[in-house]
Structures are given as C-alpha cells and as structure tokens.
Scaffold this motif. Sequence first.
Motif, PDB file in Angstrom:
ATOM      1  N   GLU A   1       0.827  -1.213   0.000  1.00  0.00           N
ATOM      2  CA  GLU A   1       0.000   0.000   0.000  1.00  0.00           C
ATOM      3  C   GLU A   1       0.856   1.256   0.000  1.00  0.00           C
TER       4      GLU A   1
ATOM      5  N   SER B   1      -9.240   3.823   0.700  1.00  0.00           N
ATOM      6  CA  SER B   1      -8.702   4.758   1.695  1.00  0.00           C
ATOM      7  C   SER B   1      -9.780   5.350   2.600  1.00  0.00           C
TER       8      SER B   1
ATOM      9  N   THR C   1     -11.669   3.753   4.494  1.00  0.00           N
ATOM     10  CA  THR C   1     -11.733   2.987   5.733  1.00  0.00           C
ATOM     11  C   THR C   1     -10.771   3.579   6.758  1.00  0.00           C
ATOM     12  N   GLU C   2     -11.105   3.393   8.037  1.00  0.00           N
ATOM     13  CA  GLU C   2     -10.287   3.967   9.099  1.00  0.00           C
ATOM     14  C   GLU C   2      -8.896   3.334   9.114  1.00  0.00           C
ATOM     15  N   ASP C   3      -7.912   4.154   9.408  1.00  0.00           N
ATOM     16  CA  ASP C   3      -6.526   3.705   9.581  1.00  0.00           C
ATOM     17  C   ASP C   3      -5.917   3.118   8.313  1.00  0.00           C
ATOM     18  N   HIS C   4      -6.517   3.372   7.160  1.00  0.00           N
ATOM     19  CA  HIS C   4      -5.906   2.889   5.919  1.00  0.00           C
ATOM     20  C   HIS C   4      -4.634   3.686   5.654  1.00  0.00           C
ATOM     21  N   PRO C   5      -3.544   3.025   5.213  1.00  0.00           N
ATOM     22  CA  PRO C   5      -2.277   3.747   5.029  1.00  0.00           C
ATOM     23  C   PRO C   5      -2.322   4.827   3.948  1.00  0.00           C
TER      24      PRO C   5
ATOM     25  N   ARG D   1      -5.020   6.859   3.496  1.00  0.00           N
ATOM     26  CA  ARG D   1      -6.050   7.851   3.804  1.00  0.00           C
ATOM     27  C   ARG D   1      -5.487   9.266   3.858  1.00  0.00           C
ATOM     28  N   ALA D   2      -4.396   9.463   4.560  1.00  0.00           N
ATOM     29  CA  ALA D   2      -3.825  10.810   4.694  1.00  0.00           C
ATOM     30  C   ALA D   2      -3.413  11.359   3.332  1.00  0.00           C
TER      31      ALA D   2
END
Length: 228
Positions: free
Chosen positions: A75, A129, A131-135, A137-138
């Motif tokens: 990811e 992304s 979803t919570e805490d997906h690498p 997302r930021a």
Amino acid sequence: MTARDQDAPRGGGRPGPRRRGGGRETLRAERREAILQAAMELISERGYRRTSLAAVAERAGLTQPGLLHHFPTKELLLVGVLEARDRWDLASAAAASGSWRTDTLAQLVDYNATRPGIVQTYTVLSADSVTEDHPARAFFETRFRTVRAAMANALRAEFGDTLPGGLTPEQAAPLLVAVMDGLQLQWLLDPEEVDMPAAFRDFVALLGRGSGSGQAEESEESEEPGEG
C-alpha cells in the motif's frame, strides 16, 4: 541484515542505480526513484492486482528485503507511485502551459486513457482509503484538498470569479474532480461504451455554456420572424 545488504542488487535483475555523488541521502533517493519507476512500468504492463513486490524488486535490481527497506508495504509503495505520478504530471503541465486550465486537464484525461493500470491503482486505492486507519487515507485527504484548490484556480483563470452557470470556481471545483474520478471508474468498467476524453470535454463545455444559455438561444429563436 544491514541496510547495505538489503539494497544489494538481486542476481539476474536490472542493475540498481549507481551513486553519482551526494552521499547516502542521494543514493537513497535514487533507489526510491528506481523502485517507483519499476512499479509504474509493471502496473502499466500487468495491472494493479498482478504487480507483486517481488516483481518490482527484480525490475528495480534489488532484493525484496531491499525494496521493503524503502516501502514496508505494498500500500505504501502504491501511494508512492501515485505521489510520483502527480509530481510528473504537474511538471509536464507546467512545462507545457505554465498553469492549469481546462484544456490542460483535458490533455491529462487523454493521457490517463493510455495508462489504465495506473488509473486502476488510483481508483482502487482511493476507494479503499475511506476505511479507518488505511495507510493511504492521509495521502488522499491531502490530495483532494490540493486538487480542489488547483481546479478552482484553473476555473478562475479561465472564467473569472463566476462561471456562466452562476457557480463560483470553489463551488464548481468538487464537481470537476467528481466528474474526472467518476468517468475513470466508468471507463475502467466499460471502456467500449465510455469515451472518457470525449465525455470530459462535454462536461467542460457545459461549464462554459452555463445553465441559462439554452434558454437564451430558445428566446432568440422565438423572436425571429416566421415564414409565411
């Protein structure tokens, strides 16, 4: 295993990038760039799902542990690929016109139509992304903020503070982003039916005409003297 051992070229693979001076950080940056280039090539050739870390490492001339030293997960490697794609696309657009405009965006859509593997990677990763805490997302949160601002600037440069339909550039920018991403998804699923570049140009034409132009044309036609 030391970092030097991890970065050792893998037997039979393409030679890794050579140090050209500048020290450890320069070498690290060169290796990261080689990994990203290899990943981009493989995704273009094989698609998102069939591109493995082992294949990327071999193409880049590294061992798999050497690749993981730079990108610990697939990811994070894919996020790196998308970041590199954005940098390269931005540099190309700046070199071509010096600023973003809707015709520049249309050219980018044309280019994306030639690289379905990269578009697929972006589409799948952006959806995952949420979803919570997906690498990733930021990365996507930042990217969408940046892209919306860039789109607003492009629209303001072309149309001024108000588009023909009455929207401000800031109001229209999320719609423009949504159209680009939505067209990519439809095109990936049904490329024979969805002409992504043509559909994007149709939407840009709608932005330029505005909602009231059709009514104005009908009004003008009604005022023309009839035959008889």
